[in-house]
Enzyme design. Structure first.
Site, PDB file in Angstrom:
ATOM      1  N   ASN A   8     -23.985 -15.856  15.189  1.00  0.00           N
ATOM      2  CA  ASN A   8     -23.119 -16.646  14.161  1.00  0.00           C
ATOM      3  C   ASN A   8     -22.383 -18.242  14.803  1.00  0.00           C
ATOM      4  O   ASN A   8     -22.141 -18.792  13.836  1.00  0.00           O
ATOM      5  CB  ASN A   8     -22.308 -15.850  14.684  1.00  0.00           C
ATOM      6  CG  ASN A   8     -20.548 -16.021  13.502  1.00  0.00           C
ATOM      7  OD1 ASN A   8     -20.781 -15.795  12.285  1.00  0.00           O
ATOM      8  ND2 ASN A   8     -19.118 -15.888  13.411  1.00  0.00           N
TER       9      ASN A   8
ATOM     10  N   CYS B 126      -6.818   1.815  -0.635  1.00  0.00           N
ATOM     11  CA  CYS B 126      -6.709   1.157   0.171  1.00  0.00           C
ATOM     12  C   CYS B 126      -6.259  -0.959  -0.007  1.00  0.00           C
ATOM     13  O   CYS B 126      -7.567  -1.294  -1.127  1.00  0.00           O
ATOM     14  CB  CYS B 126      -8.422   1.204   1.334  1.00  0.00           C
ATOM     15  SG  CYS B 126      -8.122   0.423   2.971  1.00  0.00           S
TER      16      CYS B 126
ATOM     17  N   ASP C 112     -17.720 -17.105  23.226  1.00  0.00           N
ATOM     18  CA  ASP C 112     -17.349 -15.797  22.095  1.00  0.00           C
ATOM     19  C   ASP C 112     -17.555 -14.221  22.673  1.00  0.00           C
ATOM     20  O   ASP C 112     -18.098 -13.864  22.460  1.00  0.00           O
ATOM     21  CB  ASP C 112     -18.014 -16.240  20.566  1.00  0.00           C
ATOM     22  CG  ASP C 112     -17.368 -15.233  19.736  1.00  0.00           C
ATOM     23  OD1 ASP C 112     -16.119 -14.441  19.983  1.00  0.00           O
ATOM     24  OD2 ASP C 112     -18.387 -14.686  18.726  1.00  0.00           O
TER      25      ASP C 112
ATOM     26  N   GLN D 270     -17.618 -10.551  12.158  1.00  0.00           N
ATOM     27  CA  GLN D 270     -16.810 -10.573  11.833  1.00  0.00           C
ATOM     28  C   GLN D 270     -15.893  -9.369  11.000  1.00  0.00           C
ATOM     29  O   GLN D 270     -17.442  -9.795   9.495  1.00  0.00           O
ATOM     30  CB  GLN D 270     -16.404 -11.766  11.740  1.00  0.00           C
ATOM     31  CG  GLN D 270     -16.427 -12.520  13.031  1.00  0.00           C
ATOM     32  CD  GLN D 270     -15.228 -12.051  14.424  1.00  0.00           C
ATOM     33  OE1 GLN D 270     -14.759 -11.157  13.968  1.00  0.00           O
ATOM     34  NE2 GLN D 270     -15.333 -12.957  14.837  1.00  0.00           N
TER      35      GLN D 270
ATOM     36  N   CYS E 118     -10.604 -12.764  21.014  1.00  0.00           N
ATOM     37  CA  CYS E 118     -10.361 -11.699  19.938  1.00  0.00           C
ATOM     38  C   CYS E 118      -9.345 -10.934  21.249  1.00  0.00           C
ATOM     39  O   CYS E 118      -8.726  -9.767  20.524  1.00  0.00           O
ATOM     40  CB  CYS E 118     -11.300 -10.841  19.971  1.00  0.00           C
ATOM     41  SG  CYS E 118     -11.724  -9.731  21.395  1.00  0.00           S
TER      42      CYS E 118
ATOM     43  N   CYS F  44       0.884  -0.443  -0.115  1.00  0.00           N
ATOM     44  CA  CYS F  44       0.326  -0.065   0.107  1.00  0.00           C
ATOM     45  C   CYS F  44       0.737   1.422   0.043  1.00  0.00           C
ATOM     46  O   CYS F  44       2.060   1.228   0.648  1.00  0.00           O
ATOM     47  CB  CYS F  44      -0.417  -0.184   1.438  1.00  0.00           C
ATOM     48  SG  CYS F  44      -2.314   1.114   1.313  1.00  0.00           S
TER      49      CYS F  44
END
Length: 487
Positions: A349, A206, A414, A315, A440, A118
């Site tokens: 999910n 991007c 989660d 997500q 996460c 980038c």
């Protein structure tokens, strides 16, 4: 590692910098490139290790993707440096025990170093590891996970799960772009924040957004600049679904009729739906077309289609999410008619795929809107008879909620970055035979793993990383805990 003598003359900046009209920052360098550092120091690959005073060898990466080394008794965190490299560093923050620094000169180069794709890398804060080989990024994240498990939780997994990989470019289906009208920079900017800054990066492309969305960045600048709310439109949220692409414009004052017409024309010309958001995320409403279809993402392995609102949590990487869900269900290994808990379940999910196995699922979620969305998703997919969703704050009412809704034979957890320590401590008897934990944040996973193993009688059977956010230091992971046999 490559070392060599200092070149007689400075190398010019690489093509990426020439494209953006800026000198390439050290963190954006690829193999064999050179340029000027943020502090004006000339940066070279392959220089001698002897001369400069502030030189450090890099041993590892931290959780922000910075190189870590020791120099004169201090820990030095160096942006743009990789393990195995020797760099001259320029500190921008000094403390008694550590310094934060930029790589001012690269002396010995890692074989894992690559050219950043980038042109805005190094200025834009959206990515921090584009200068590192894709597979090496994942290996570093696995090391981060294992180090956290041991140093924080004092546990090691019995088995390391193979890392889950997906696309490394154009993967980001969700993004929140900041908008600022900056007259000194020629007008409206639309993009991510600059690194370590509240300023907006001056970006016209991007590499991690879908290509058709990335191409809109300069056009969005023109659109916002043409409206009466150019100083009152601070954010554009991107939500790419499997069936439609949506832009959510955060507006702080009403649009004029001329503004509305321009925005409708933009949506029609570029094939995107437009939502307007006047207050919090729940205030987002369809603007054009007025009868917009609901956003959907699909889990084809389970024959499921889930709907979501453009400001609701999903997500960001749909391809990796499909792999994540499939692995989670396989690891949980629910049997037909077993009672399964899905905590922090969001819009279903994991709940719906688990229910497709024949198990009975209770999903617990703190957001009322997501509980309602999960319930509708179960109805839409014919799973209402095997799914039930309840609203509860698992940070405040974990014990009462688990006592009321449990016990569960197996559990999927989660949580957000804060982890699930309240849940872990409040697990009611009889304890689930297996817990699959999707994380996460490796630090809170490690903390919770320590309690599960030391206090609750579980073994950490397996753990591994999921590369949900390529080119960033973000570590998504999955861990499996099995109840130890009594006696």
């Amino acid at each position: 590692m490559l070392c060599g003598p200092l070149p007689a003359a400075p190398a010019r900046t690489g093509e990426s910098a020439r494209t953006s009209g800026q000198a390439t920052p050290p963190s954006a360098f690829g193999k064999g490139a050179g340029g000027e550092g943020d502090d004006g120091a000339q940066v070279f690959q392959g220089a001698s290790c002897a001369a400069p005073e502030r030189i450090v060898g890099i041993d590892s990466l931290d959780q922000e993707g910075r190189g870590v080394g020791r120099w004169q008794g201090k820990t030095i965190f160096v942006e743009g440096a990789l393990p195995g490299e020797c760099v001259e560093f320029s500190p921008y923050r000094r403390k008694a025990a550590y310094e934060n620094a930029r790589a001012a000169r690269l002396i010995c180069e890692s074989s894992q170093r690559v050219a950043a794709a980038c042109p805005h890398y190094g200025t834009c804060g959206g990515c921090s590891l584009q200068h590192m080989d894709d597979r090496a990024q994942v290996a570093a994240k696995q090391r981060t996970l294992e180090d956290a498990l041991w140093h924080i939780g004092r546990v090691r997994p019995g088995h390391v799960l193979p890392a889950l990989y997906g696309p490394v470019w154009s993967y980001r289906q969700r993004a929140r772009l900041t908008v600022r009208n900056v007259k000194k920079k020629g007008g409206v900017l639309v993009g991510f924040h600059e690194r370590r800054s509240s300023y907006v990066a001056d970006m016209t492309s991007c590499s991690v957004l879908p290509r058709h969305i990335a191409r809109l960045l300069p056009l969005l600048r023109e659109l916002v600049a043409s409206t009466s709310v150019r100083d009152r439109l601070p954010q554009i949220e991107v939500a790419c679904a499997d069936n439609v692409d949506v832009l959510v414009l955060r507006i702080l004052q009403p649009l004029t009729l001329a503004d509305e017409e321009r925005i409708r024309c933009f949506g029609d010309e570029h094939g995107v739906g437009i939502y307007l958001q006047s207050a919090g995320p729940e205030s987002a409403r369809p603007f054009h077309p007025a009868s917009m279809t609901e956003l959907e993402y699909r889990l084809p392995e389970f024959g499921l289609t889930l709907t979501f609102g453009p400001t609701e949590f999903t997500q960001v990487n749909f391809a990796v999410n499909r792999m994540l869900v499939a692995r989670g269900v396989r690891l949980l290994d629910p049997a037909a008619s077993e009672r399964i808990g899905d905590l922090f379940c969001g819009l279903g999910n994991f709940s719906l795929p688990i229910a497709k196995t024949g198990a009975c699922v209770v999903g617990v979620e703190g957001s009322r809107a997501l509980v309602e969305r999960a319930t509708r998703n179960a109805e839409r997919n014919g799973l209402s008879g095997r799914c039930r969703f309840v609203r509860a704050d698992l940070f405040k009412d974990a014990a009462a909620t688990l006592t009321r809704e449990g016990p569960f034979q197996r559990l999927l957890v989660d949580p957000p970055r804060d982890g699930a320590i309240e849940v872990i401590k409040a697990l009611p008897q009889p304890l689930p035979s297996r817990i699959v934990y999707v994380s996460c944040n490796p630090a809170t996973l490690a903390r919770d793993a320590g309690v599960l193993v030391a206090t609750q009688g579980y073994d950490l059977t397996a753990a591994g990383v999921v590369n949900m956010f390529p080119h960033t230091a973000h570590v998504e992971s999955m861990a499996v805990f099995d109840r130890r046999a009594s006696g």
